[in-house]
Design an enzyme around this catalytic site. Structure first.
Site, PDB file in Angstrom:
ATOM      1  N   ASP A 195      25.667  18.005  -7.462  1.00 40.98           N
ATOM      2  CA  ASP A 195      26.886  17.404  -6.905  1.00 40.98           C
ATOM      3  C   ASP A 195      27.316  16.193  -7.723  1.00 40.98           C
ATOM      4  OD1 ASP A 195      29.024  17.123  -5.150  1.00 40.98           O
ATOM      5  OD2 ASP A 195      27.775  17.155  -3.352  1.00 40.98           O
ATOM      6  N   ASP A 200      35.393  21.383  -0.421  1.00 42.29           N
ATOM      7  CA  ASP A 200      34.641  21.076   0.794  1.00 42.29           C
ATOM      8  C   ASP A 200      35.326  21.615   2.041  1.00 42.29           C
ATOM      9  OD1 ASP A 200      32.685  19.746  -0.627  1.00 42.29           O
ATOM     10  OD2 ASP A 200      33.541  17.762  -0.321  1.00 42.29           O
TER      11      ASP A 200
END
Length: 657
Positions: free
Chosen positions: A419, A482
């Site tokens: 990430d 997301d």
């Protein structure tokens, strides 16, 4: 003239390094459509010529590709090598710069890759203020691109540019949520695609000149951070890729998909994953994770990924980043025993990391405060309560590489989610921080491939902020957003597939509500949506009822039957993500899979006359039968569907017979 040839197209350059022709094989057999006649008024010929790469002295007014401080560059052609693709060497006799231009078709594709190497062969330092990778001259004024923001990435957008300039890019040191580094130019049925393989700051500029010719420049963005080359030093640009299609934007998408598959290290079907983030957030415990793993295994999931919250100091987003040691309080029996317990359930194990980041409240920052980006003595900014490590430093590179090596060597980790949750805000204008950071990022990823070839690497950056051709070649899957709400996600994935292949598209089934479109959709809708790429589940499945678990079990089994077609099949998008006719067709040899959704409304629920919605399929054998229908019927009329309030999506499997 020099011609290089791809699978079905050719690219021809003249001895003045101007484009002669680009299109289907044989297109150069005739007068060049890029040649112009008449006089050039108040400019130089280079400003309107289809020049492949231009310094400021050749193209001073309408956009050069290479510029240096205090000089107006010109050059002479030194040599051309046509042995492997095309290479042209040029020299500027004033500064001593030597510039090598490269062209090649990626093997087996119609994607032409171009890049530039600049070497300072002179006696004094030279400061480069503009460094393009390539310029592509095309026909057409209709520009298609992907725009957005966090949770709304890959939104298809378009603009018509009859004259002037259009530009997209990122100055954040990361690809960014706002734009994807790829554009398409349409000219009737023909289309040209331009993409950039770079994960730092970038720009793509489209110029339409006075005679109506369109020139697309792609490269790194150097605004405020020029590159200074000492005598003998050199710099190489990222690759800019171009592709021509006679089949419009969907044809371009298929060309990009073939290119990305060719650069992938592995096209075996991706495993079905479960990710624990939305179920537990930072509240990670061995017992809680094992309860989720038990439930996931019962559904048919193959890989269990523990997300953020597993390491020391990580109880929220204020601490822990940089201290990549499993928290003994969360795993009292030991992390190794926990991983073994997950694997005993028949699951492979995966782990979330954010290697380029550090929290101010961490042991790493206390020990190495100099490892983060700083702007002199000015106050530092935090985003998500974290700083960005200066990966361009060799000691930071070694720390990140060795940390990941240690984790992957100490535990049987089969899946690594990488990430990146904040862009760069501090910089030193005199240094090429962007170039150093991204080059070392690629070094780490390349090292992981070589040292741990069986580990699947997922690229994520607060959603889709690091999706580009370079990451597509160095990771196995990419996280588009997301936002996992059904109708929002459908639009995101629709745009993603216009440039990036389905084997890269990680997608989860969750219980998320819509942020931009909150209309309810069924669990079936969410599964068909996630099956359109690499299937994952992110919901708290311990809270699902028996019917929901049975539904999930059935969908996972169906996905496993067809995932090879979805990963490797030719993609055709049908309809739009704003209507009741919305589908994606995947075709591989004799097999056809159609993922279809009702993204619009209903036709009166049979209270008034209505007809079935038809999904016209493509590239079938008209004389063959596919299930209950002929190929001719499926192409000319379409696959019939009838949406109801509870039947809002489906996955159709057809086989030619």
């Amino acid at each position: 003239m020099w011609t290089i040839t791809g699978a079905t197209t050719e690219y021809t350059v003249g001895d003045d390094l101007g484009l002669i022709a680009w299109g289907p094989i044989g297109v150069s057999d005739g007068p060049s459509p890029y040649a112009f006649h008449g006089r050039v008024q108040y400019m130089l010929e280079g400003d309107v010529a289809a020049v492949e790469y231009a310094p400021t002295g050749l193209r001073p007014f309408l956009g050069a590709d290479l510029a240096v401080a205090g000089e107006s560059l010109t050059w002479r052609l030194v040599s051309v090598d046509h042995a492997d693709g095309l290479r042209a060497s040029l020299a500027d006799d004033v500064t001593g710069l030597v510039v090598d231009l490269f062209w090649r078709f990626a093997p087996g594709t119609d994607v032409i890759e171009r890049w530039v190497s600049v070497r300072n062969g002179g006696p004094a330092p030279v400061t480069i203020t503009r460094l393009g990778s390539a310029a592509f001259t095309v026909f057409g004024h209709d520009i298609s691109y992907l725009s957005g923001q966090w949770s709304q990435e890959f939104t298809p957008s378009s603009v018509r540019l009859p004259r002037g300039r259009f530009e997209i890019g990122s100055g954040q040191g990361v690809t960014g949520h706002q734009f994807s580094p790829v554009v398409a130019i349409s000219h009737g049925r023909a289309a040209y695609g331009i993409g950039l393989a770079w994960s730092g700051s970038w720009q793509i500029t489209v110029d339409v000149d006075t005679a109506g010719l369109t020139r697309v420049r792609a490269g790194r963005a150097l605004d405020g951070a020029p590159i200074t080359l000492a005598p003998g030093e050199s710099v190489t640009t990222p690759v800019a890729s171009g592709v021509y299609s006679a089949d419009g934007l969907d044809g371009l998408a298929r060309q990009w998909h073939a290119y990305e598959r060719g650069r992938s290290r592995d096209l075996t079907p991706r495993k079905v994953i479960y990710n624990s983030w939305e179920a537990t957030t930072f509240d990670v415990t061995a017992d809680g994770q094992l309860a989720l793993a038990t439930a996931a295994a019962a559904l048919g999931v193959e890989t269990f990924v523990v997300d953020d919250g597993w390491f020391v100091g990580r109880h929220d987003d204020h601490g822990g980043l940089g201290d990549w040691t499993p928290d003994p309080a969360k795993f009292p029996g030991g992390f190794g025993a926990f991983v073994s317990a997950v694997r005993d359930r028949g699951l492979e194990f995966g782990l979330w990391v954010e290697p380029e980041m550090v929290n101010p409240k961490s042991a790493l920052y206390a020990a190495h405060p100099d490892w983060v980006y700083r702007a002199g003595g000015r106050p530092m900014s935090t985003i998500r309560n974290q700083y960005l490590l200066n990966l361009g430093r060799e000691d930071v590179f070694e720390f990140v590489r060795d940390t990941l090596d240690g984790l992957l060597s100490s535990y049987p980790i089969a899946y690594l989610k990488w990430d990146f949750n904040r862009p760069r805000t501090e910089s030193a204008p005199a240094a090429d921080l962007d170039g150093a950071h991204i080059r070392n990022l690629y070094r780490v990823l390349d090292h992981l491939r070589n040292a741990h070839p069986s580990v699947t690497v997922e690229g994520c950056a607060a959603g889709g902020a690091r999706v580009d051709l370079a990451m597509a070649a160095r990771t196995d899957v990419l996280w588009p957003s997301d936002n996992t709400a059904p109708l929002d996600r459908l639009r995101i994935q629709w745009g993603f597939l216009s440039a990036y292949a389905p084997h890269l598209m990680s997608s989860w089934v969750t219980d998320a509500q819509g942020m931009f479109d909150s209309r309810e959709r069924s669990l079936n809708f969410r599964f068909v949506l996630a099956c359109a790429g690499v299937l994952g589940i992110g919901a708290d499945i311990t809270r699902w009822n028996e019917h929901e678990r049975a539904t999930a079990t059935d969908w996972i089994a169906r996905y496993k039957r067809v995932r090879d077609v979805i990963m490797r099949g030719t993609v055709t998008r049908i309809g739009s993500p704003t209507s009741s006719r919305c589908a994606i067709q995947y075709t591989l040899d004799d097999r056809v899979v159609v993922a279809a959704w009702n993204a619009g409304g209903l036709d009166g629920r049979d209270g008034v006359p209505g007809r079935d919605i038809r999904l016209p399929l493509h590239s079938l054998d008209p004389a063959a039968r596919y299930g209950d229908y002929s190929g001719a019927h499926l192409m000319a009329v379409g696959l019939p569907v009838r949406w109801t309030p509870t039947y809002d999506a489906d996955l159709f499997e057809l086989r030619r017979r």
